[in-house]
Design a protein around this motif. Sequence first.
Motif, PDB file in Angstrom:
ATOM      1  N   ARG A  67      53.359  24.762 -30.369  1.00 17.57           N
ATOM      2  CA  ARG A  67      54.156  25.656 -29.526  1.00 17.57           C
ATOM      3  C   ARG A  67      55.097  26.426 -30.449  1.00 17.57           C
ATOM      4  NH1 ARG A  67      51.809  25.609 -24.583  1.00 17.57           N
ATOM      5  NH2 ARG A  67      52.230  23.755 -23.328  1.00 17.57           N
ATOM      6  N   GLY A 109      59.304  21.282 -13.696  1.00 21.21           N
ATOM      7  CA  GLY A 109      58.731  20.653 -12.511  1.00 21.21           C
ATOM      8  C   GLY A 109      59.265  21.136 -11.181  1.00 21.21           C
ATOM      9  N   THR A 112      58.325  25.396 -10.528  1.00 19.89           N
ATOM     10  CA  THR A 112      56.877  25.594 -10.381  1.00 19.89           C
ATOM     11  C   THR A 112      56.389  25.141  -9.007  1.00 19.89           C
ATOM     12  OG1 THR A 112      56.710  23.485 -11.520  1.00 19.89           O
ATOM     13  CG2 THR A 112      56.160  25.438 -12.801  1.00 19.89           C
ATOM     14  N   THR A 116      55.262  27.554  -5.888  1.00 18.66           N
ATOM     15  CA  THR A 116      53.884  27.462  -5.379  1.00 18.66           C
ATOM     16  C   THR A 116      53.905  27.327  -3.854  1.00 18.66           C
ATOM     17  OG1 THR A 116      53.136  26.448  -7.426  1.00 18.66           O
ATOM     18  CG2 THR A 116      51.721  26.139  -5.520  1.00 18.66           C
ATOM     19  N   LEU A 164      49.900  31.201 -19.734  1.00 17.24           N
ATOM     20  CA  LEU A 164      50.347  29.841 -20.078  1.00 17.24           C
ATOM     21  C   LEU A 164      51.466  29.893 -21.107  1.00 17.24           C
ATOM     22  CD1 LEU A 164      47.065  27.733 -20.379  1.00 17.24           C
ATOM     23  CD2 LEU A 164      48.416  28.284 -18.365  1.00 17.24           C
ATOM     24  N   HIS A 167      50.760  29.019 -27.051  1.00 14.06           N
ATOM     25  CA  HIS A 167      50.259  28.003 -27.986  1.00 14.06           C
ATOM     26  C   HIS A 167      50.340  28.603 -29.392  1.00 14.06           C
ATOM     27  CE1 HIS A 167      47.953  25.228 -25.121  1.00 14.06           C
ATOM     28  NE2 HIS A 167      48.488  26.134 -24.347  1.00 14.06           N
ATOM     29  N   PRO A 226      44.812  25.890 -13.185  1.00  9.81           N
ATOM     30  CA  PRO A 226      46.211  26.220 -12.894  1.00  9.81           C
ATOM     31  C   PRO A 226      47.211  25.408 -13.709  1.00  9.81           C
ATOM     32  CG  PRO A 226      45.297  24.886 -11.124  1.00  9.81           C
ATOM     33  CD  PRO A 226      44.160  25.206 -12.044  1.00  9.81           C
ATOM     34  N   ARG A 232      47.579  19.957 -24.277  1.00  8.74           N
ATOM     35  CA  ARG A 232      48.822  20.525 -23.745  1.00  8.74           C
ATOM     36  C   ARG A 232      48.779  20.749 -22.242  1.00  8.74           C
ATOM     37  NH1 ARG A 232      53.642  20.305 -26.365  1.00  8.74           N
ATOM     38  NH2 ARG A 232      53.432  20.908 -28.539  1.00  8.74           N
ATOM     39  N   CYS A 234      49.478  20.403 -18.370  1.00  6.49           N
ATOM     40  CA  CYS A 234      50.740  20.100 -17.693  1.00  6.49           C
ATOM     41  C   CYS A 234      50.868  18.588 -17.492  1.00  6.49           C
ATOM     42  CB  CYS A 234      50.774  20.809 -16.340  1.00  6.49           C
ATOM     43  SG  CYS A 234      52.168  20.322 -15.314  1.00  6.49           S
TER      44      CYS A 234
END
Length: 297
Positions: A67, A109, A112, A116, A164, A167, A226, A232, A234
Amino acid sequence: MLHKAGKRPYSLLCYKRAGKRPYSLLCYKKYGSLFALYLGPHYTVVVNNHQHAREVLLQRGRDFAGRPSMVSHEEKVESGRGQKSPGSEEERITDDHVLMTAAEAFGAGVETTSTTLLWILAYLLHHPEVRTERPVCMSDRSRLPYLDCVINEGMRIRPVSPVLIPHTAMTDSSIGGHSVSRGTRVLVNMWAIHHEPRHWDKPDLFNPDRFLDNQGQRVTPSYFLPFGAGPRVCVGESLARLELFLFLSSMLQRISFSLPEGAPPPNLQGRLGVVLQPLPYKVVVAPRAGLGGRIQL
Ligand code: HEM
């Protein structure tokens, strides 16, 4: 050599203020499924299709598990991979590490999952036919495949993380046969993957049925990612899925949601901040018939 989308610092997102599509991310239609550009001083490869995404996340997941330092606690990552001498001060997990990890879990957490839910509710106001009839518990999950499909479709059509978390290549590697040097940043454009017309029929249409096969069984296509994938992926995926299922089923079962009289349905364009959020919308919340005027949440 990857196609380069210009050398000057490039805007991450191409916004379209008007029109049907909320925006086009990273101009993938213009530059194709894999291209490179400079984001400020950072040479960055942008991945816009699922084959290349699976290469980055899964097949060469370890090569691309880095990252950029701005989005991760680099020291923690380094020490976790044993690059510091064993037993050294830096290798130990400190209170700061624990605090940061807890903060990351909350940061990553809360917004997100709640966003949603806001997206799914916005789409349900456009499609009021989805409802459940009785109290729901976790063991119902296997018997409520359609609700999972609604959740999946919400995460497909409006991924809260449309690109995302960046990376970086931890070693010299390759994507799609193109060499990628150590340190290169890689962006996976989940928006493009979730709206690819070759895989998703009418990708701009909210259609939970696309996650059911002909026998009514749930299917999860390999190009639906998703939560990312690989090293990596989630870390909160299971928790998020559980929360989404229980919150949504409880809400739909106890509450009826409708539009205020004369109000237009929610604007589905979205606004990109830390996550992709719907624009504010108004909704009338009323207890469902048979609950005696009480809302139990
Ligand atoms: C609907 C809910 C959620 C969605 C759509 C989501 C999606 C994602 C995505 C796409 C990534 C990046 C994967 C990558 O870069 O390859 C990510 C990373 C992460 N997520 Fe989630 N997430 C959700 C909920 C949660 C929850 C509930 C938690 C924790 C309790 C959480 C914690 C994290 C953490 C810590 C990372 C960084 C992992 C790493 O850098 O290795 N997420 N999430």
